[in-house]
Motif scaffolding. Structure first.
Motif, PDB file in Angstrom:
ATOM      1  N   ARG A  77      25.697  -4.078  10.556  1.00 35.55           N
ATOM      2  CA  ARG A  77      26.235  -5.403  10.250  1.00 35.55           C
ATOM      3  C   ARG A  77      25.304  -6.191   9.329  1.00 35.55           C
ATOM      4  O   ARG A  77      25.760  -6.944   8.468  1.00 35.55           O
ATOM      5  CB  ARG A  77      26.499  -6.173  11.547  1.00 35.55           C
ATOM      6  CG  ARG A  77      27.620  -5.570  12.376  1.00 35.55           C
ATOM      7  CD  ARG A  77      27.788  -6.262  13.709  1.00 35.55           C
ATOM      8  NE  ARG A  77      28.355  -7.596  13.590  1.00 35.55           N
ATOM      9  CZ  ARG A  77      29.649  -7.850  13.535  1.00 35.55           C
ATOM     10  NH1 ARG A  77      30.530  -6.859  13.549  1.00 35.55           N
ATOM     11  NH2 ARG A  77      30.096  -9.095  13.457  1.00 35.55           N
ATOM     12  N   SER A  81      26.820  -7.222   5.710  1.00 36.16           N
ATOM     13  CA  SER A  81      26.883  -8.655   5.415  1.00 36.16           C
ATOM     14  C   SER A  81      26.109  -8.990   4.145  1.00 36.16           C
ATOM     15  O   SER A  81      26.577  -9.766   3.300  1.00 36.16           O
ATOM     16  CB  SER A  81      26.329  -9.458   6.590  1.00 36.16           C
ATOM     17  OG  SER A  81      27.130  -9.319   7.738  1.00 36.16           O
ATOM     18  N   ARG A  84      28.087  -7.746   1.060  1.00 39.75           N
ATOM     19  CA  ARG A  84      29.227  -8.610   0.741  1.00 39.75           C
ATOM     20  C   ARG A  84      28.765  -9.917   0.106  1.00 39.75           C
ATOM     21  O   ARG A  84      29.361 -10.402  -0.865  1.00 39.75           O
ATOM     22  CB  ARG A  84      30.019  -8.897   2.006  1.00 39.75           C
ATOM     23  CG  ARG A  84      30.845  -7.733   2.515  1.00 39.75           C
ATOM     24  CD  ARG A  84      31.728  -8.196   3.647  1.00 39.75           C
ATOM     25  NE  ARG A  84      32.615  -7.157   4.140  1.00 39.75           N
ATOM     26  CZ  ARG A  84      33.595  -7.380   5.005  1.00 39.75           C
ATOM     27  NH1 ARG A  84      33.801  -8.599   5.485  1.00 39.75           N
ATOM     28  NH2 ARG A  84      34.364  -6.390   5.421  1.00 39.75           N
ATOM     29  N   GLY A  85      27.702 -10.486   0.648  1.00 40.29           N
ATOM     30  CA  GLY A  85      27.210 -11.747   0.104  1.00 40.29           C
ATOM     31  C   GLY A  85      26.688 -11.602  -1.314  1.00 40.29           C
ATOM     32  O   GLY A  85      26.999 -12.426  -2.189  1.00 40.29           O
ATOM     33  N   ARG A 181      36.437  -4.332   0.387  1.00 36.76           N
ATOM     34  CA  ARG A 181      35.093  -4.755   0.763  1.00 36.76           C
ATOM     35  C   ARG A 181      34.539  -3.816   1.824  1.00 36.76           C
ATOM     36  O   ARG A 181      35.256  -3.396   2.740  1.00 36.76           O
ATOM     37  CB  ARG A 181      35.119  -6.194   1.282  1.00 36.76           C
ATOM     38  CG  ARG A 181      35.460  -7.218   0.212  1.00 36.76           C
ATOM     39  CD  ARG A 181      35.236  -8.631   0.706  1.00 36.76           C
ATOM     40  NE  ARG A 181      36.062  -8.941   1.871  1.00 36.76           N
ATOM     41  CZ  ARG A 181      35.969 -10.069   2.566  1.00 36.76           C
ATOM     42  NH1 ARG A 181      35.078 -10.976   2.232  1.00 36.76           N
ATOM     43  NH2 ARG A 181      36.761 -10.289   3.593  1.00 36.76           N
ATOM     44  N   PRO A 200      25.018 -10.832  12.244  1.00 37.23           N
ATOM     45  CA  PRO A 200      25.746 -11.619  11.248  1.00 37.23           C
ATOM     46  C   PRO A 200      27.251 -11.435  11.423  1.00 37.23           C
ATOM     47  O   PRO A 200      27.726 -10.364  11.766  1.00 37.23           O
ATOM     48  CB  PRO A 200      25.264 -11.010   9.913  1.00 37.23           C
ATOM     49  CG  PRO A 200      23.993 -10.304  10.229  1.00 37.23           C
ATOM     50  CD  PRO A 200      24.116  -9.840  11.640  1.00 37.23           C
ATOM     51  N   LYS A 201      27.980 -12.484  11.185  1.00 36.95           N
ATOM     52  CA  LYS A 201      29.436 -12.430  11.316  1.00 36.95           C
ATOM     53  C   LYS A 201      30.046 -11.755  10.098  1.00 36.95           C
ATOM     54  O   LYS A 201      29.678 -12.039   8.966  1.00 36.95           O
ATOM     55  CB  LYS A 201      30.016 -13.852  11.449  1.00 36.95           C
ATOM     56  CG  LYS A 201      31.529 -13.877  11.666  1.00 36.95           C
ATOM     57  CD  LYS A 201      32.023 -15.298  11.856  1.00 36.95           C
ATOM     58  CE  LYS A 201      33.532 -15.329  12.085  1.00 36.95           C
ATOM     59  NZ  LYS A 201      34.037 -16.701  12.251  1.00 36.95           N
ATOM     60  N   ILE A 202      30.964 -10.832  10.334  1.00 38.77           N
ATOM     61  CA  ILE A 202      31.671 -10.150   9.261  1.00 38.77           C
ATOM     62  C   ILE A 202      33.000 -10.871   9.042  1.00 38.77           C
ATOM     63  O   ILE A 202      33.837 -10.955   9.931  1.00 38.77           O
ATOM     64  CB  ILE A 202      31.938  -8.678   9.610  1.00 38.77           C
ATOM     65  CG1 ILE A 202      30.617  -7.925   9.824  1.00 38.77           C
ATOM     66  CG2 ILE A 202      32.777  -8.015   8.530  1.00 38.77           C
ATOM     67  CD1 ILE A 202      29.810  -7.748   8.570  1.00 38.77           C
ATOM     68  N   LEU A 203      33.194 -11.398   7.839  1.00 41.02           N
ATOM     69  CA  LEU A 203      34.440 -12.086   7.523  1.00 41.02           C
ATOM     70  C   LEU A 203      35.488 -11.060   7.145  1.00 41.02           C
ATOM     71  O   LEU A 203      35.226 -10.144   6.382  1.00 41.02           O
ATOM     72  CB  LEU A 203      34.223 -13.070   6.378  1.00 41.02           C
ATOM     73  CG  LEU A 203      33.200 -14.179   6.642  1.00 41.02           C
ATOM     74  CD1 LEU A 203      33.043 -15.028   5.379  1.00 41.02           C
ATOM     75  CD2 LEU A 203      33.621 -15.044   7.815  1.00 41.02           C
ATOM     76  N   THR A 204      36.679 -11.207   7.657  1.00 44.65           N
ATOM     77  CA  THR A 204      37.743 -10.254   7.340  1.00 44.65           C
ATOM     78  C   THR A 204      38.689 -10.843   6.314  1.00 44.65           C
ATOM     79  O   THR A 204      38.674 -12.023   6.037  1.00 44.65           O
ATOM     80  CB  THR A 204      38.514  -9.911   8.615  1.00 44.65           C
ATOM     81  OG1 THR A 204      39.042 -11.121   9.194  1.00 44.65           O
ATOM     82  CG2 THR A 204      37.621  -9.218   9.610  1.00 44.65           C
TER      83      THR A 204
END
Length: 204
Positions: A77, A81, A84-85, A181, A200-204
């Motif tokens: 994660r 994360s 993606r960022g 992604r 960390p939060k994974i945004l879907t």
């Protein structure tokens, strides 16, 4: 003539931070730091140091490559994360690469790949001579099923390339495949006891 893509790739799916920067087939710089914890604090620092060593800035990056597992729940994660960022901020594609694909990079089929799953188990996958792969599974190393060719990874021979370098080459080759992604590739749920620090939060 299109110039070769510059790829920043990293992996924290196991007890390490692995980072590489490549331009096409050329490996500009890479590093692996073994660590049982602290990947969240070290990952971007190591990325910055490896970029400096390669003489590359973030603005030069064309592709982000990231190891998506299987492996450590929180470690995956962290890297996904970060990928993606960075991809969002740089407006470049992020390409997820499984540990099996990275281990198998440069190998001639048939072969099998094994990733340490701890507790005397491995994550296991077979690649047949025609390139088809079996379903990934969690097994005990001593229960490794019969397969043709060598075993690459845990309990077997070393991979052809360092993990982050293999991820970089694969991400560069797959950059135009309009990938979704990157998302974590888990083969089992997280441990019952949660970590002290929330992942960390994974945004879907």
């Amino acid at each position: 003539m299109t110039s070769a893509p510059i790829v920043l790739a990293f992996d924290t799916a196991s007890a390490r931070c692995a980072v590489a920067v490549t331009r096409g087939d050329d490996v500009l710089a890479w590093r692996v730091e073994e660590m049982a914890k602290g990947q969240a604090e070290r990952l971007l620092v190591i990325c910055s140091e490896v970029l400096d060593e390669a003489g590359i800035t973030l603005a030069d990056i064309d592709v982000i490559g990231v190891g998506i597992g299987p492996g450590n729940f929180t470690g995956i994660r962290i890297s996904v994360s970060a990928a993606r960022g960075l991809a969002l901020g740089l407006n470049v594609p992020a390409v997820g690469v499984t540990a099996f694909d990275a281990l198998g990079y440069g190998q001639t089929a048939p072969f099998a790949c094994a990733v340490d799953a701890r507790r005397d188990h491995i994550y296991f996958q077979i690649t047949a001579e025609d390139g088809r792969t079996s379903d990934a599974a969690i097994i005990r190393l001593e229960d490794c099923p019969p397969h043709e060719g060598p075993l690459i990874g845990a309990g077997g021979r070393q991979a052809t390339l360092p993990i982050a370098v293999a991820i970089a080459h694969l991400a560069g080759a797959r950059r135009n495949d309009t990938p979704q992604r990157p998302a974590p590739f888990y083969l089992r749920p997280a441990d019952a006891a949660p970590a002290k620090d929330a992942p960390p939060k994974i945004l879907t």
